[in-house]
Structure formats: C-alpha cells, structure tokens
Design an enzyme around this catalytic site. Structure first.
Site, PDB file in Angstrom:
ATOM      1  N   ASN A  14       0.841  -1.198   0.000  1.00 57.60           N
ATOM      2  CA  ASN A  14       0.000   0.000   0.000  1.00 57.60           C
ATOM      3  C   ASN A  14       0.877   1.251   0.000  1.00 57.60           C
ATOM      4  O   ASN A  14       1.769   1.409   0.830  1.00 57.60           O
ATOM      5  CB  ASN A  14      -0.921  -0.008   1.223  1.00 57.60           C
ATOM      6  CG  ASN A  14      -1.950   1.106   1.197  1.00 57.60           C
ATOM      7  OD1 ASN A  14      -1.589   2.275   1.286  1.00 57.60           O
ATOM      8  ND2 ASN A  14      -3.207   0.756   1.080  1.00 57.60           N
ATOM      9  N   CYS A  80      -6.855  -2.032   4.912  1.00 58.50           N
ATOM     10  CA  CYS A  80      -7.382  -2.659   3.695  1.00 58.50           C
ATOM     11  C   CYS A  80      -8.870  -2.984   3.806  1.00 58.50           C
ATOM     12  O   CYS A  80      -9.272  -3.932   4.478  1.00 58.50           O
ATOM     13  CB  CYS A  80      -6.595  -3.911   3.359  1.00 58.50           C
ATOM     14  SG  CYS A  80      -6.974  -4.544   1.707  1.00 58.50           S
ATOM     15  N   TYR A 137     -11.084  -3.163  -7.823  1.00 59.47           N
ATOM     16  CA  TYR A 137     -11.009  -4.617  -7.744  1.00 59.47           C
ATOM     17  C   TYR A 137     -11.547  -5.307  -8.996  1.00 59.47           C
ATOM     18  O   TYR A 137     -12.245  -4.710  -9.816  1.00 59.47           O
ATOM     19  CB  TYR A 137     -11.812  -5.117  -6.532  1.00 59.47           C
ATOM     20  CG  TYR A 137     -11.621  -4.304  -5.277  1.00 59.47           C
ATOM     21  CD1 TYR A 137     -10.355  -4.098  -4.742  1.00 59.47           C
ATOM     22  CD2 TYR A 137     -12.713  -3.722  -4.632  1.00 59.47           C
ATOM     23  CE1 TYR A 137     -10.186  -3.349  -3.589  1.00 59.47           C
ATOM     24  CE2 TYR A 137     -12.547  -2.966  -3.484  1.00 59.47           C
ATOM     25  CZ  TYR A 137     -11.282  -2.777  -2.966  1.00 59.47           C
ATOM     26  OH  TYR A 137     -11.114  -2.032  -1.838  1.00 59.47           O
ATOM     27  N   ASN A 167      -1.844  -4.880  -6.437  1.00 56.79           N
ATOM     28  CA  ASN A 167      -2.091  -3.806  -5.476  1.00 56.79           C
ATOM     29  C   ASN A 167      -1.153  -2.621  -5.658  1.00 56.79           C
ATOM     30  O   ASN A 167      -1.534  -1.474  -5.438  1.00 56.79           O
ATOM     31  CB  ASN A 167      -1.980  -4.341  -4.045  1.00 56.79           C
ATOM     32  CG  ASN A 167      -2.700  -3.448  -3.044  1.00 56.79           C
ATOM     33  OD1 ASN A 167      -3.830  -3.035  -3.276  1.00 56.79           O
ATOM     34  ND2 ASN A 167      -2.056  -3.146  -1.927  1.00 56.79           N
ATOM     35  N   CYS A 198     -11.599   1.898  -1.649  1.00 60.94           N
ATOM     36  CA  CYS A 198     -10.311   1.229  -1.448  1.00 60.94           C
ATOM     37  C   CYS A 198      -9.324   2.266  -0.941  1.00 60.94           C
ATOM     38  O   CYS A 198      -9.148   3.314  -1.580  1.00 60.94           O
ATOM     39  CB  CYS A 198      -9.822   0.637  -2.779  1.00 60.94           C
ATOM     40  SG  CYS A 198      -8.150  -0.049  -2.718  1.00 60.94           S
ATOM     41  N   VAL A 199      -8.680   1.991   0.183  1.00 63.18           N
ATOM     42  CA  VAL A 199      -7.735   2.957   0.741  1.00 63.18           C
ATOM     43  C   VAL A 199      -6.482   3.062  -0.131  1.00 63.18           C
ATOM     44  O   VAL A 199      -5.762   4.051  -0.071  1.00 63.18           O
ATOM     45  CB  VAL A 199      -7.358   2.590   2.187  1.00 63.18           C
ATOM     46  CG1 VAL A 199      -6.417   3.612   2.800  1.00 63.18           C
ATOM     47  CG2 VAL A 199      -8.598   2.487   3.047  1.00 63.18           C
ATOM     48  N   GLN A 200      -6.233   2.071  -0.974  1.00 58.52           N
ATOM     49  CA  GLN A 200      -5.045   2.084  -1.828  1.00 58.52           C
ATOM     50  C   GLN A 200      -5.252   2.893  -3.107  1.00 58.52           C
ATOM     51  O   GLN A 200      -4.296   3.419  -3.658  1.00 58.52           O
ATOM     52  CB  GLN A 200      -4.640   0.640  -2.172  1.00 58.52           C
ATOM     53  CG  GLN A 200      -3.569   0.478  -3.258  1.00 58.52           C
ATOM     54  CD  GLN A 200      -2.169   0.888  -2.816  1.00 58.52           C
ATOM     55  OE1 GLN A 200      -1.995   1.783  -2.002  1.00 58.52           O
ATOM     56  NE2 GLN A 200      -1.165   0.240  -3.380  1.00 58.52           N
TER      57      GLN A 200
END
Length: 250
Positions: A14, A80, A137, A167, A198-200
């Site tokens: 991440n 996540c 995703y 990722n 999504c935090v990423q």
C-alpha cells in the site's frame, strides 16, 4: 499544541494510506495548528488483491497490532477495506475486536478504526441510504464489497470495477481519471458517491472536484477513515477541500 500519535496497520504494497491520511491531516494542521498528527506504521504482507492473499494478510493483523502497541499510539487504524469486507458481513467488528484485544494485552488503551467500519460510519453520518461506488477490484471482489455494504442497510445503486489485481498498480492509478470514471455511473437515485472504495486507490485530489461536478456528497475509504480517526480522538471532523463528510457539519 497537542501531538496525536496514529498507528497504521498497512498492507505491504500500500502506497496511499501513508500518503492521503497524512496529507489530509497536514491540511487540517494548517487550518488549526493546535493539533498535530504523527504516524507510525506496521506492515502486513500482501501484493495481489486475491482472496488468498487477503486472508493471509488478515492473519498478520495481531502481530502488527502488538508491534504498534510498543509505540503507545493514541489510536490504531487498519487499512485494507476489501480484506475485511471479503470475509463476510460485519467482519469489521471481528477484526477490530481482535486488534483491540492484542492492544489491551500489550498495555495499550488505543481505540481501533478499520477502513471498512469507517466507510459505514461515514455513510451513516451523511445519512446516505443509496450510493454508487468505484472500486479498483476485479468484479467478484467488488461484488463482495457491494454485498457487505448492502447487508449494513445501504443500497448500492451502481458500481464500477476498474479490475486492477496488482495492489502496487492500484496505488499508481491517476486520481484525475476519476473525474471521468464517475460519469459512467448511474447516480439518479444516489444519495452519495464513494469515489474510491479502497484505501489504496488514490482519490483525494479528485474528491472536491467530483463533488462539485456531481452535486452530491462524495467520499472515499480514505476520507471516511480520517473522519473516524478524528471522531475517535474527540476532534472536529474538518479537513479543507476533502468533501462534505470532512466539512465539520456531520
């Protein structure tokens, strides 16, 4: 002037949690210098967003929590969103309880925030009952996120999957592209738009612009996590130009 120490449990690949959360809270510091924020990370191995690697990463959360406890943070947050939501409805409660138990055993009284639980909290604060989401995703994992949110009582009227399984590649997506992606969604019956579930997936740079263009509340997993962190610390939930959730009105 008070320093608030924030512990982060971060997927190893991440890039964004340690970028967007500090960026938001630095902007808050500039507006209100009375509160400063210091970040401490523990990493959990995950490279590809697959069910197997997500489960393996979850299994590392207790080890990461024990490491963070040594730094005596004021709060611990785990990043996540899909790793938790893919495990089935309300799993964020289980995950948060597990981390909390480890912290207590190590002598830390820090509250715990998960990005999955924070997104639900943020939607409730906005009184959003019908939403649209964008996620990086593959479609089956996006559907798990949709099912999780709908189990919590929020209807997902439309969802867009960008289908990026790596990722690290997710963290390198250009947030400017979201200013086009959101137009692919049907927002007719939506109360709010989750620009990044999504935090990423980077989105902060686009949040305010898309909110202005779409004329409805726009949030992300990262802005919702920041909202919950500030709430748990007993601070005003204000961050400039980060969408209505962080306007201080909720």
């Amino acid at each position: 002037m008070t320093d608030h120490h924030i512990g982060l449990i971060v997927p190893s690949s991440n890039l964004t949690m340690e970028t967007e959360l500090p960026r938001m809270l630095r902007a808050r510091e500039e507006a209100d210098p009375a509160d400063r924020f210091v970040f401490h990370s523990a990493r959990a191995r995950m490279r590809h967003v697959t069910p197997e690697q997500l489960r393996a990463m979850n299994a590392q959360a207790e080890r990461a929590a024990a490491e963070l406890a040594d730094a005596r943070p004021d709060i611990v947050t785990t990043a996540c969103l899909v790793a938790i939501m893919a495990q089935g409805p309300r799993y964020h409660c289980t995950a948060e309880d597990s981390i909390r138990e480890v912290l207590r055993a190590e002598g830390s009284q820090a509250p715990v925030v998960s990005s999955a639980g924070a997104l639900l909290t943020g939607l409730a604060a906005l009184n959003a009952k019908r939403i649209a989401i964008i996620a990086p995703y593959m479609k089956p994992l996006t559907q798990k996120v949709v099912d999780y949110i709908e189990d919590a009582g929020v209807e997902v009227v439309d969802a867009l999957s960008l289908e990026v399984p790596d990722n690290l590649a997710v963290g390198r997506l250009d947030p400017a592209d979201l200013r086009d992606h959101w137009r692919e969604l049907s927002l007719t019956n939506a109360d709010a738009l989750v620009l990044s579930a999504c935090v990423q997936m980077p989105s902060l740079a686009a949040i305010q612009a898309v909110q202005d263009e779409a004329d409805l509340p726009v949030l992300s997993a990262a802005t919702a996590t920041t909202y919950s962190v500030l709430s748990k610390l007993g601070l005003e939930t204000t961050v400039p130009n980060a969408g209505s959730l962080l306007s201080g009105a909720h």
